[in-house]
Design a protein around this motif. Structure first.
Motif, PDB file in Angstrom:
ATOM      1  N   GLU A 187       0.799  -1.221   0.000  1.00  0.00           N
ATOM      2  CA  GLU A 187       0.000   0.000   0.000  1.00  0.00           C
ATOM      3  C   GLU A 187       0.836   1.276   0.000  1.00  0.00           C
ATOM      4  O   GLU A 187       0.294   2.374  -0.171  1.00  0.00           O
ATOM      5  CB  GLU A 187      -0.973  -0.019   1.180  1.00  0.00           C
ATOM      6  CG  GLU A 187      -1.985  -1.154   1.076  1.00  0.00           C
ATOM      7  CD  GLU A 187      -3.040  -1.138   2.170  1.00  0.00           C
ATOM      8  OE1 GLU A 187      -3.050  -0.197   2.991  1.00  0.00           O
ATOM      9  OE2 GLU A 187      -3.846  -2.085   2.195  1.00  0.00           O
ATOM     10  N   ARG A 215      -9.044  -6.368   1.206  1.00  0.00           N
ATOM     11  CA  ARG A 215      -8.107  -5.518   0.483  1.00  0.00           C
ATOM     12  C   ARG A 215      -7.539  -6.192  -0.771  1.00  0.00           C
ATOM     13  O   ARG A 215      -6.808  -5.550  -1.536  1.00  0.00           O
ATOM     14  CB  ARG A 215      -6.947  -5.110   1.402  1.00  0.00           C
ATOM     15  CG  ARG A 215      -7.383  -4.270   2.597  1.00  0.00           C
ATOM     16  CD  ARG A 215      -6.206  -3.951   3.522  1.00  0.00           C
ATOM     17  NE  ARG A 215      -6.632  -3.116   4.626  1.00  0.00           N
ATOM     18  CZ  ARG A 215      -6.616  -1.786   4.614  1.00  0.00           C
ATOM     19  NH1 ARG A 215      -6.178  -1.143   3.538  1.00  0.00           N
ATOM     20  NH2 ARG A 215      -7.030  -1.103   5.663  1.00  0.00           N
ATOM     21  N   TRP A 219      -5.388  -4.593  -3.910  1.00  0.00           N
ATOM     22  CA  TRP A 219      -3.997  -4.977  -4.156  1.00  0.00           C
ATOM     23  C   TRP A 219      -3.819  -5.483  -5.587  1.00  0.00           C
ATOM     24  O   TRP A 219      -2.827  -5.149  -6.244  1.00  0.00           O
ATOM     25  CB  TRP A 219      -3.568  -6.056  -3.170  1.00  0.00           C
ATOM     26  CG  TRP A 219      -3.483  -5.584  -1.744  1.00  0.00           C
ATOM     27  CD1 TRP A 219      -3.711  -4.319  -1.282  1.00  0.00           C
ATOM     28  CD2 TRP A 219      -3.166  -6.373  -0.594  1.00  0.00           C
ATOM     29  NE1 TRP A 219      -3.554  -4.262   0.080  1.00  0.00           N
ATOM     30  CE2 TRP A 219      -3.214  -5.512   0.541  1.00  0.00           C
ATOM     31  CE3 TRP A 219      -2.845  -7.711  -0.391  1.00  0.00           C
ATOM     32  CZ2 TRP A 219      -2.945  -5.951   1.830  1.00  0.00           C
ATOM     33  CZ3 TRP A 219      -2.582  -8.158   0.898  1.00  0.00           C
ATOM     34  CH2 TRP A 219      -2.631  -7.281   1.994  1.00  0.00           C
TER      35      TRP A 219
END
Length: 292
Positions: A187, A215, A219
């Protein structure tokens, strides 16, 4: 009859020297100050010399379940800009101390460095182990006070796999809570979108123990292919199974060893075996990054 008192100066009186034949038979004891000074004093001096940690009292912002036995912990550092700004590289860590608990915990920072300066928060992924300080930490609530040390470590030296054009392949490996600093890496941006092959092999016992599943899409949109590997999956699992190193050995697909870098965080056996596989295939050990 008067008595005569002799005045003797003891500082000037010394016994005659011993013959060398006797001296040779006497045991030799080297001077050791520890035998002549109280041990408690030495313990105190050692503690003063070693304990240079600066502790900052901070408060819990939130604690949420991230996966089975894993908790997402957010800590407010907005009132301490110097502490927030000291997190500069993904993979760095710090010590966290709880009230009335003598032994601190070492925690990798899961959030990217930009979050601390922008939002005033450090985020962690903490595995709750019965009877440990981590279990106590995961049982706290918003507003509770903990103490943080200064940020420590060099983190992942991404310069060794830059620029992306020279290292188009980056293989990332994590197990369990080792995904924590990997999240910080992904991130914070390391040019994944400018590399042709970036894979994350993330191992856990089962799907319930995989953190950050919410997430994964983000990603992957940034250029990271996520490959969950479950060692004890249920019958409905159709993805990779077994251990991370075995799953990678089956896939490999390293087109250019000289243009390949790797990032590892997790169980020692995994990191050692993955390193052996990579080096055997021609990947330079200097391009295999760890944060410890």
């Amino acid at each position: 009859m008067p008595v005569t008192v002799l005045s003797v100066s003891y500082a000037r009186v010394s016994p005659p020297p011993l013959p060398m034949s006797i001296l040779r038979r006497l045991p030799f004891h080297p001077l050791n100050l520890r035998h002549h000074l109280p041990s408690r004093r030495f313990a105190t001096l050692a503690a003063v010399q070693q304990d240079t940690t600066v502790w900052t009292p901070t408060t819990i912002s939130s604690i949420e379940t991230a996966a089975e036995s894993l908790f997402h912990v957010s800590i407010d550092v907005s009132n301490f800009p110097d502490l927030a700004a000291s997190h500069t590289v993904p993979g760095q860590y710090l010590q966290l101390r709880l009230p009335d608990v003598e032994k601190p915990s070492f925690l990798a920072i899961a959030s990217p460095p930009s979050l601390a300066t922008a939002s005033g928060a450090f985020e962690f992924l903490v595995k709750s182990v019965a009877g440990s300080p981590a279990e106590l930490l995961c049982g706290l609530k918003k507003g509770d006070v903990v103490e943080l040390s200064q940020v420590m470590g060099n983190g992942f030296n991404i310069d060794k796999i830059d620029p992306p054009e020279d290292y188009p392949t980056v293989l990332i490996f994590a197990t369990g809570s080792g995904i924590s600093p990997i999240r910080s890496l992904i991130e914070s941006g390391f040019g994944a979108d400018r590399r042709s092959d970036v894979r994350l092999y993330y191992g856990a016992r089962n799907l319930r123990r995989i953190a950050y599943q919410d997430r994964f899409k983000e990603w992957e949109s940034s250029g990271v292919k996520v490959v969950p590997v479950l060692s004890q999956p249920d019958d409905s699992w159709t993805g990779e199974s077994g251990y991370v190193q075995a799953a990678f050995a089956r896939a490999k697909q390293i087109n250019s060893p000289k243009g390949t870098g790797a990032v590892l965080c997790g169980q020692r056996q995994m990191t050692e075996e993955v390193t052996s596989i990579l080096v055997a295939d021609g990947v330079s050990s200097e391009r295999i990054l760890r944060n410890f």
